[in-house]
Design a protein around this motif. Structure first.
Motif, short mmCIF file in Angstrom:
data_model
loop_
_atom_site.label_atom_id
_atom_site.label_comp_id
_atom_site.label_asym_id
_atom_site.label_seq_id
_atom_site.Cartn_x
_atom_site.Cartn_y
_atom_site.Cartn_z
N ALA A 3 0.79 -1.19 0.13
CA ALA A 3 -0.09 0.00 0.04
C ALA A 3 0.80 1.29 -0.06
CB ALA A 3 -0.89 -0.04 1.12
N ALA A 4 2.08 1.41 0.89
CA ALA A 4 2.95 2.33 0.67
C ALA A 4 3.64 2.50 -0.60
CB ALA A 4 3.82 2.05 2.01
N ALA A 5 3.90 1.55 -1.21
CA ALA A 5 4.44 1.77 -2.48
C ALA A 5 3.59 2.20 -3.45
CB ALA A 5 4.97 0.29 -2.87
N ALA A 6 2.16 1.87 -3.47
CA ALA A 6 1.23 2.25 -4.17
C ALA A 6 1.03 3.63 -4.11
CB ALA A 6 -0.05 1.52 -4.15
N GLU A 7 0.95 4.22 -2.77
CA GLU A 7 0.94 5.69 -2.50
C GLU A 7 2.20 6.20 -2.99
OE1 GLU A 7 0.22 6.40 1.59
OE2 GLU A 7 -1.20 5.09 1.67
N ALA A 8 3.31 5.92 -3.06
CA ALA A 8 4.67 6.65 -3.46
C ALA A 8 4.47 6.54 -4.91
CB ALA A 8 5.81 5.82 -2.84
N GLU A 9 4.08 5.53 -5.48
CA GLU A 9 3.77 5.72 -7.00
C GLU A 9 2.82 6.64 -7.53
OE1 GLU A 9 3.07 2.66 -11.02
OE2 GLU A 9 3.44 1.81 -8.82
N ALA A 10 1.69 6.78 -6.66
CA ALA A 10 0.68 7.69 -7.11
C ALA A 10 1.33 9.23 -7.06
CB ALA A 10 -0.52 7.84 -6.28
N VAL A 32 4.43 9.94 -7.03
CA VAL A 32 5.39 10.41 -8.18
C VAL A 32 4.49 10.72 -9.32
CG1 VAL A 32 7.13 9.29 -9.94
CG2 VAL A 32 7.36 8.94 -7.11
N ASP A 33 3.50 10.04 -9.84
CA ASP A 33 2.82 10.29 -11.03
C ASP A 33 2.25 11.65 -10.81
OD1 ASP A 33 3.23 7.75 -12.22
OD2 ASP A 33 1.35 6.85 -11.32
N ALA A 34 1.71 12.00 -9.86
CA ALA A 34 1.16 13.41 -9.42
C ALA A 34 2.32 14.54 -9.53
CB ALA A 34 0.39 13.63 -8.11
N ALA A 35 3.40 14.22 -9.12
CA ALA A 35 4.54 15.27 -9.17
C ALA A 35 4.86 15.35 -10.79
CB ALA A 35 5.63 14.74 -8.38
N GLY A 36 4.88 14.25 -11.34
CA GLY A 36 5.17 14.48 -12.80
C GLY A 36 4.09 15.09 -13.86
#
Length: 114
Positions: free
Chosen positions: A90-97, A99-103
């Motif tokens: 779950a933490a990895a999914a939040e981090a990926e989201a 990163v996508d938002a920052a991009g």
């Protein structure tokens, strides 16, 4: 006075250097007898036999093995490990989201700048 001290030091050092030198000719080629002498000594067979050390195994009886684990404790540990793995996913999914938002934010800023 400084020059006299310098010359005296140079003379002393040159005499010391000459005293440390040898009379061998430096231009003489190296012979295999002198070059490989150390290697021959290293390759000589070993004649000593290993010796058993009785003190090395004295305390082996005092060493205990790992403690027995009950099935309930093992099941609880497995459940805890599964929960930790789910939390990590779950933490990895939040981090990926994030990163996508920052991009997406960087892309939006680039569009504004152009």
């Amino acid at each position: 006075m400084k020059k006299l001290t310098t010359y005296a030091a140079l003379g002393t050092l040159s005499i010391a250097l000459v005293a440390c030198g040898t009379a061998e000719d430096a231009s003489a080629p190296a012979s295999p007898d002198t070059v490989e002498m150390a290697a021959d000594e290293a390759l000589e067979p070993i004649v000593e036999e290993p010796v058993a050390d009785p003190e090395a195994t004295e305390d082996l009886e005092a060493i205990e093995g790992p403690a027995a684990v009950s099935e309930e404790a093992a099941a609880a540990a497995a459940d805890n490990a599964a929960n930790v793995a789910e939390e990590a996913a779950a933490a990895a999914a939040e981090a990926e989201a994030a990163v996508d938002a920052a991009g997406d934010a960087v892309d939006a800023l680039e569009d504004i700048g152009n």
